[in-house]
Write a protein that holds these residues in place. Structure first.
Motif, mmCIF file in Angstrom:
data_model
loop_
_atom_site.group_PDB
_atom_site.id
_atom_site.type_symbol
_atom_site.label_atom_id
_atom_site.label_comp_id
_atom_site.label_asym_id
_atom_site.label_seq_id
_atom_site.Cartn_x
_atom_site.Cartn_y
_atom_site.Cartn_z
ATOM 1 N N ASP A 487 -13.076 29.727 -43.532
ATOM 2 C CA ASP A 487 -14.443 29.802 -43.512
ATOM 3 C C ASP A 487 -14.909 28.893 -42.067
ATOM 4 O O ASP A 487 -15.968 29.256 -41.556
ATOM 5 N N GLN A 488 -14.188 28.014 -41.679
ATOM 6 C CA GLN A 488 -14.461 27.198 -40.502
ATOM 7 C C GLN A 488 -13.903 27.602 -39.321
ATOM 8 O O GLN A 488 -13.865 27.182 -38.263
ATOM 9 N N LEU A 489 -13.131 28.697 -39.502
ATOM 10 C CA LEU A 489 -12.325 29.349 -38.465
ATOM 11 C C LEU A 489 -13.133 30.220 -37.392
ATOM 12 O O LEU A 489 -13.645 31.219 -38.292
ATOM 13 N N ARG A 490 -13.882 29.904 -36.630
ATOM 14 C CA ARG A 490 -14.808 30.700 -35.723
ATOM 15 C C ARG A 490 -14.590 31.096 -34.545
ATOM 16 O O ARG A 490 -15.024 32.157 -33.833
ATOM 17 N N ASP A 491 -13.648 30.572 -33.800
ATOM 18 C CA ASP A 491 -13.264 30.674 -32.340
ATOM 19 C C ASP A 491 -12.496 32.102 -32.233
ATOM 20 O O ASP A 491 -11.274 31.793 -32.717
ATOM 21 N N LYS A 492 -12.893 33.052 -31.562
ATOM 22 C CA LYS A 492 -12.217 34.338 -31.539
ATOM 23 C C LYS A 492 -10.818 34.155 -30.782
ATOM 24 O O LYS A 492 -9.865 34.803 -30.791
ATOM 25 N N ARG A 493 -10.839 33.177 -29.701
ATOM 26 C CA ARG A 493 -9.589 33.109 -28.986
ATOM 27 C C ARG A 493 -8.537 32.561 -29.755
ATOM 28 O O ARG A 493 -7.465 33.024 -29.660
ATOM 29 N N VAL A 494 -9.019 31.587 -30.700
ATOM 30 C CA VAL A 494 -7.909 31.154 -31.617
ATOM 31 C C VAL A 494 -7.420 31.954 -32.774
ATOM 32 O O VAL A 494 -6.221 32.097 -32.911
ATOM 33 N N ILE A 495 -8.346 32.904 -33.200
ATOM 34 C CA ILE A 495 -8.027 33.897 -34.079
ATOM 35 C C ILE A 495 -7.094 34.774 -33.431
ATOM 36 O O ILE A 495 -6.177 35.173 -34.263
ATOM 37 N N THR A 496 -7.265 35.204 -32.368
ATOM 38 C CA THR A 496 -6.438 36.149 -31.849
ATOM 39 C C THR A 496 -5.015 35.558 -31.512
ATOM 40 O O THR A 496 -3.924 36.225 -31.654
ATOM 41 N N ALA A 497 -5.128 34.404 -31.120
ATOM 42 C CA ALA A 497 -3.638 33.666 -31.194
ATOM 43 C C ALA A 497 -3.061 33.659 -32.475
ATOM 44 O O ALA A 497 -1.820 33.745 -32.320
ATOM 45 N N PHE A 498 -3.618 33.383 -33.384
ATOM 46 C CA PHE A 498 -3.053 33.179 -34.633
ATOM 47 C C PHE A 498 -2.624 34.527 -34.975
ATOM 48 O O PHE A 498 -1.380 34.726 -35.770
ATOM 49 N N LEU A 499 -3.392 35.855 -34.693
ATOM 50 C CA LEU A 499 -2.963 36.920 -34.969
ATOM 51 C C LEU A 499 -1.545 37.380 -34.394
ATOM 52 O O LEU A 499 -0.542 37.916 -34.624
ATOM 53 N N ALA A 500 -1.311 37.054 -33.020
ATOM 54 C CA ALA A 500 -0.303 37.058 -32.233
ATOM 55 C C ALA A 500 0.909 36.522 -32.924
ATOM 56 O O ALA A 500 2.099 36.827 -32.773
ATOM 57 N N GLU A 501 0.711 35.519 -33.395
ATOM 58 C CA GLU A 501 1.899 34.671 -33.941
ATOM 59 C C GLU A 501 2.390 35.185 -35.367
ATOM 60 O O GLU A 501 3.307 35.202 -35.670
ATOM 61 N N ALA A 502 1.221 35.270 -36.051
ATOM 62 C CA ALA A 502 1.483 35.580 -37.535
ATOM 63 C C ALA A 502 1.957 37.242 -37.609
ATOM 64 O O ALA A 502 2.704 37.425 -38.774
ATOM 65 N N ILE A 503 1.316 38.168 -36.862
ATOM 66 C CA ILE A 503 1.671 39.512 -37.116
ATOM 67 C C ILE A 503 2.501 39.624 -35.761
ATOM 68 O O ILE A 503 3.640 40.124 -35.796
ATOM 69 N N SER A 504 1.768 40.282 -34.588
ATOM 70 C CA SER A 504 2.542 40.473 -33.164
ATOM 71 C C SER A 504 1.682 40.324 -32.236
ATOM 72 O O SER A 504 0.290 40.545 -32.370
ATOM 73 N N PRO A 546 5.584 18.159 -33.673
ATOM 74 C CA PRO A 546 4.269 17.546 -33.203
ATOM 75 C C PRO A 546 3.235 18.757 -33.450
ATOM 76 O O PRO A 546 3.495 20.102 -33.222
ATOM 77 N N PRO A 547 1.741 18.476 -33.228
ATOM 78 C CA PRO A 547 0.841 19.722 -33.175
ATOM 79 C C PRO A 547 0.899 20.259 -31.869
ATOM 80 O O PRO A 547 1.176 19.613 -30.709
ATOM 81 N N THR A 548 0.290 21.554 -31.847
ATOM 82 C CA THR A 548 0.178 22.258 -30.556
ATOM 83 C C THR A 548 -1.215 23.141 -30.628
ATOM 84 O O THR A 548 -1.467 23.144 -31.546
ATOM 85 N N ARG A 549 -1.807 23.082 -29.229
ATOM 86 C CA ARG A 549 -2.820 23.761 -29.038
ATOM 87 C C ARG A 549 -2.563 25.382 -28.746
ATOM 88 O O ARG A 549 -1.374 25.652 -28.486
ATOM 89 N N HIS A 550 -3.629 26.091 -29.312
ATOM 90 C CA HIS A 550 -3.413 27.496 -29.198
ATOM 91 C C HIS A 550 -4.036 28.171 -28.044
ATOM 92 O O HIS A 550 -3.965 29.359 -27.593
ATOM 93 N N VAL A 551 -5.113 27.348 -27.313
ATOM 94 C CA VAL A 551 -5.810 27.887 -26.144
ATOM 95 C C VAL A 551 -5.472 26.910 -25.180
ATOM 96 O O VAL A 551 -5.731 25.828 -25.015
#
Length: 589
Positions: A487-504, A546-551
């Motif tokens: 619900d709080q995930l709004r940034d499309k840059r981040v969502i795109t990065a998530f898709l690349a990691e989780a799917i392809s 450790p934590p990493t950034r996606h953008v």
């Protein structure tokens, strides 16, 4: 809040708005964001509103100070991207400033008061303010209670001249009492009472809460003052309280005498029942009832006790010997001699702690659990803008494990017949807890100490990252993406990065033209289709150790916090991946 207009303004046209919750405070440290802004410019607009002949910054104070420093270096007056709010929407401006600041750094209680008061003045109810911050209504009322303080006292608190316990006590004071307290504070010859002494000074003695009453409160006609910082109210008139309390004590004393007790001794108010000076004896053997009266209103009836000297006298009388004379009860030390002996004993105690680390560890744990006049340890209180965030965190596996540890620690104390520690600063309770810790095994002490530090660990900073690294924690054991996360995930840059990691990466490229909600739908579907059906194979870099950034180059609080301290643990990072996490046992070996 209405949609703001996006324009560019010269830096010289901008200033900090009075609606910004950190208005008037000293210039912040901007060393962490200055290099990025100097190299790549400002990537996030400032939120401003029209004020007088210029524009006031509602959100973006640190970015503004960074731009001022760059302008000073270059001698320029740069154009700054700004989102201009409607002038009349003051409440929304305050809310925007709060969101900007609270999500970055926890505000002080005085800053919270300023923000809460402004929202309250703009028509927001206590319930609405509590809902906005995701805190309880009682928390809001506690902060708003600072309104009862005079401006000079609030300033002393804001400048850290007086502590929280003192300022909370002063919220119970009348304006006249506050004025008298300030006179003592400003006096060159007298000293203003602080902490618990301040509360006692205001209430005419130690603060007496309503739970200490032996009498029925329904029939009490004296004044009672509500205390927002405690679970019970406070008797405003100590004299009236003791009159009512004394009547019940007299009835109890008479009842004891009618039941055949040899005597009932009413101790002087404030005198402590020194158990080691007494011997427990039955009623038949001449035992007495000792009535102890504390200044805080606590009354304890100690049944079946005799002074040690009286017990010896009774025993010798039975054996036919002459009774010993009563000892001289005058103090054997003068005040200066007591100071002398006290300081030397303190020095010996300090040296003894140095020589006995195991005892020192237990005493330190007792201080962390109970507090003292020199220790002020506060529990971490979860705070978030969104109520859903609090619900998600509070209902997680980690929170359940903490609650179980708390119950286990309480059970250890209860098994030893000791009360569960609470942070009261009371020296007797501190020693009571210390005595219980001395009776525990090292493993039990470590459990209790671990709970104490866990409950007082500050959130959202390098300390959290250091703990996660040192303990080789796996966040996946405790957390998986839930509804509040998406619900709080709004940034499309981040969502795109998530898709690349989780799917392809290919799936991410194909989804670039989709809406954010559609992209999140793809991500949730992919996670649900994982081989175990629980979505556990992928986690965002934000929840890794450790934590990493996606953008690249974008601010990311957990990654930024780790970057600050990563160098401290470089030696650990170079160890083989199979190395065990740090432990006391490993260090000792």
């Amino acid at each position: 809040m209405s949609q703001p207009d996006l324009i560019h303004l010269h830096l010289s046209q901008l200033s900090i708005s009075r609606l910004n919750m950190r208005h008037g405070r000293k210039a912040p440290d901007v060393s962490d964001i200055l290099p990025s802004i100097r190299e790549k410019g400002l990537r996030q607009t400032l939120l401003v509103r029209r004020e007088a002949d210029g524009y006031g910054i509602v959100a973006g104070r640190r970015r503004f100070f960074a731009l001022q420093q760059i302008a000073k270096e270059t001698g320029s007056d740069p154009l700054v991207p700004c989102a201009v709010m409607t002038e009349g929407d003051a409440a929304s401006a305050i809310e925007a400033s709060i969101i900007e600041n609270v999500t970055r750094l926890p505000a002080t209680e005085v800053e919270q008061y300023a923000a809460f008061r402004k929202l309250h003045d703009e028509g927001r109810t206590v319930e609405e303010i509590a809902g906005f911050f995701g805190v309880t209504e009682l928390n809001v009322r506690r902060v708003l209670a600072l309104a009862a303080l005079s401006a000079p006292i609030r300033k002393l608190y804001a400048d850290d001249e007086i502590d929280r316990e003192t300022v909370r006590a002063l919220t119970l004071a009348t304006p006249a009492q506050q004025a008298d307290w300030l006179k003592l504070w400003n006096s060159e010859t007298e000293r203003a009472p602080m902490g618990r002494a301040c509360r006692a000074w205001i209430t005419g003695g130690s603060a007496i809460t309503t739970d200490k009453a032996l009498f029925d409160l329904a029939g009490y006609t004296g004044a009672v003052t509500a205390d927002l910082f405690g679970e019970t109210a406070v008797f405003a008139d100590a004299t009236a309280f003791w009159e009512a309390q004394g009547a019940v004590i007299a009835e109890r004393v008479e009842s004891y005498r009618q039941r055949g007790w040899t005597d009932v001794i009413l101790m002087e108010r404030g005198a402590y029942f020194q158990r080691w000076d007494y011997v427990q004896t039955s009623k038949k053997q001449g035992g007495k009832v000792i009535v102890e009266q504390r200044h805080d209103g606590t009354i304890t009836f100690h049944e079946g006790w005799l002074k040690a000297a009286e017990a010896r006298k009774a025993r010798t009388a039975v054996k036919g010997y002459e009774a010993a004379s009563e000892p001289d009860t005058r103090p054997e030390m003068s005040g200066p001699m007591a100071d002398y002996i006290g300081l030397h004993r303190h020095a010996v105690a300090q040296a003894s702690l140095i020589r006995n680390p195991a005892i020192a560890m237990r005493l330190m744990a007792a201080h962390a659990l109970c507090g003292s006049s020199l220790w002020n340890v506060r529990l971490h209180t979860a705070g978030a803008v969104k109520a859903e965030t609090l619900a998600s965190s509070g209902g997680g596996i980690a929170a359940a494990e903490l609650a179980a540890a708390r119950e286990s620690a309480e059970a250890i104390f209860e098994a030893l017949g000791a009360p569960v520690p609470r942070r009261s600063g009371d020296t007797y309770q501190l020693c009571e807890t210390f005595a219980a810790l001395l009776a525990m095994s090292d493993a039990e002490v470590m459990k209790v100490t671990a709970l104490a530090i866990a409950e007082t660990l500050e959130s959202g900073g390098p300390a959290v990252e250091a703990v996660l690294h040192a303990s080789a924690a796996d966040p996946a054991e405790f957390w998986k993406p839930d509804e509040a996360f998406f619900d709080q995930l709004r940034d499309k840059r981040v969502i795109t990065a998530f898709l690349a990691e989780a799917i392809s990466p290919e799936a991410a490229r194909k989804a670039e033209c989709l809406t954010g909600n559609a992209q999140k739908g793809m991500l949730t579907a992919a996670l649900a289709a994982d081989e175990d059906g629980a979505g556990t194979s992928w986690r965002p870099g934000w929840m890794q150790v450790p934590p990493t950034r996606h953008v690249e180059g974008a601010a990311s609080p957990p990654a930024d916090a780790w970057d600050r301290i990563a160098g401290l643990f470089e030696a650990d990072a170079e160890q083989e991946s199979g190395a065990e996490p740090w432990s006391c046992k490993a260090t000792a070996a």
